[in-house]
Structure formats: C-alpha cells, structure tokens
Scaffold this motif. Structure first.
Motif, mmCIF file in Angstrom:
data_model
loop_
_atom_site.group_PDB
_atom_site.id
_atom_site.type_symbol
_atom_site.label_atom_id
_atom_site.label_comp_id
_atom_site.label_asym_id
_atom_site.label_seq_id
_atom_site.Cartn_x
_atom_site.Cartn_y
_atom_site.Cartn_z
ATOM 1 N N PHE A 63 2.663 -23.079 -11.854
ATOM 2 C CA PHE A 63 2.432 -22.342 -10.619
ATOM 3 C C PHE A 63 1.587 -23.172 -9.651
ATOM 4 O O PHE A 63 1.916 -23.276 -8.465
ATOM 5 N N ILE A 64 0.520 -23.767 -10.165
ATOM 6 C CA ILE A 64 -0.353 -24.595 -9.327
ATOM 7 C C ILE A 64 0.442 -25.780 -8.766
ATOM 8 O O ILE A 64 0.347 -26.089 -7.572
ATOM 9 N N ASN A 122 2.738 -28.927 -4.742
ATOM 10 C CA ASN A 122 3.779 -29.941 -4.607
ATOM 11 C C ASN A 122 5.128 -29.347 -5.041
ATOM 12 O O ASN A 122 5.641 -29.687 -6.096
ATOM 13 N N PRO A 123 5.689 -28.450 -4.216
ATOM 14 C CA PRO A 123 6.912 -27.764 -4.635
ATOM 15 C C PRO A 123 8.095 -28.724 -4.783
ATOM 16 O O PRO A 123 8.222 -29.681 -4.035
ATOM 17 N N THR A 124 8.907 -28.447 -5.778
ATOM 18 C CA THR A 124 10.150 -29.185 -5.989
ATOM 19 C C THR A 124 11.280 -28.162 -6.073
ATOM 20 O O THR A 124 11.029 -26.963 -6.224
ATOM 21 N N VAL A 130 10.390 -14.187 -9.719
ATOM 22 C CA VAL A 130 10.246 -13.054 -8.801
ATOM 23 C C VAL A 130 11.355 -12.028 -9.034
ATOM 24 O O VAL A 130 11.109 -10.828 -9.020
ATOM 25 N N GLU A 131 12.573 -12.515 -9.260
ATOM 26 C CA GLU A 131 13.691 -11.601 -9.541
ATOM 27 C C GLU A 131 13.445 -10.802 -10.821
ATOM 28 O O GLU A 131 13.799 -9.632 -10.898
ATOM 29 N N GLU A 132 12.827 -11.435 -11.808
ATOM 30 C CA GLU A 132 12.560 -10.774 -13.084
ATOM 31 C C GLU A 132 11.298 -9.916 -13.068
ATOM 32 O O GLU A 132 11.131 -9.041 -13.918
ATOM 33 N N HIS A 167 12.599 -21.989 -10.454
ATOM 34 C CA HIS A 167 11.865 -21.272 -11.505
ATOM 35 C C HIS A 167 11.151 -20.055 -10.935
ATOM 36 O O HIS A 167 11.237 -18.952 -11.488
ATOM 37 N N TRP A 168 10.417 -20.232 -9.831
ATOM 38 C CA TRP A 168 9.624 -19.128 -9.294
ATOM 39 C C TRP A 168 10.483 -18.104 -8.567
ATOM 40 O O TRP A 168 10.129 -16.917 -8.545
#
Length: 88
Positions: free
Chosen positions: A19-20, A25-27, A38-40, A33-34
């Motif tokens: 998460f951090i 540094n989003p990929t 959120v959907e789950e 994944h995130w």
C-alpha cells in the motif's frame, strides 16, 4: 466523534508495504491490485482513501532531496514497517 488515535488504528494499511509503495510510487501492477481490493472491500474504500491521503500528506519533497538519498530513506522506512509488523 473518534479521537485521533482511533482514526489511525482504522488505517491498518499504513502497515502494508504494498500500500505504501502504491501511494509513493504507483505501478500498473499495484494499481490493478488496489482496484481489485476496492472491488472486494467496497465498505473499506473511504478508509483506504483517508489512509492514502495521510501517506501522501507526509510525502517527502523530491525536488530538494537527491534521488539516492530518497531511495535510502524509503528503504529505511519500509524496513521499519516490516520490523514493526513482525513485532505486532
């Protein structure tokens, strides 16, 4: 109204290395994944957004810190997160 400490207890994602990393540094992989998370866990979306805002609010100013120093600091922070996670 919750006190400040209870708000941070709700932000368990602060102990989640992925998460951090996603916040800092989003990929594409982390985004995927995130989005799935959120959907789950739609009931946790607001907490996730607040937690992300918290992480980004303490983000270092990259313009003033050399890249190698920033990476070393990020590595130390992640090391401390892992260490604290193991002590819980």
């Amino acid at each position: 109204m919750k006190n400040d400490i209870s708000i941070y207890r709700d932000m368990k994602m602060l102990n989640d290395e992925n998460f951090i990393l996603w916040c800092l540094n989003p990929t594409k992989e982390l985004d995927r994944h995130w989005r799935t998370w959120v959907e789950e866990h739609p009931d946790q979306t607001a907490i996730m957004e607040r937690t992300k805002e918290t992480v980004l609010s303490i983000r270092l100013n990259e313009d003033k810190m050399p890249e190698d120093e920033r990476r070393q600091l990020q590595a130390r922070i992640l090391h401390d997160i892992r260490k604290n996670k193991n002590n819980i």
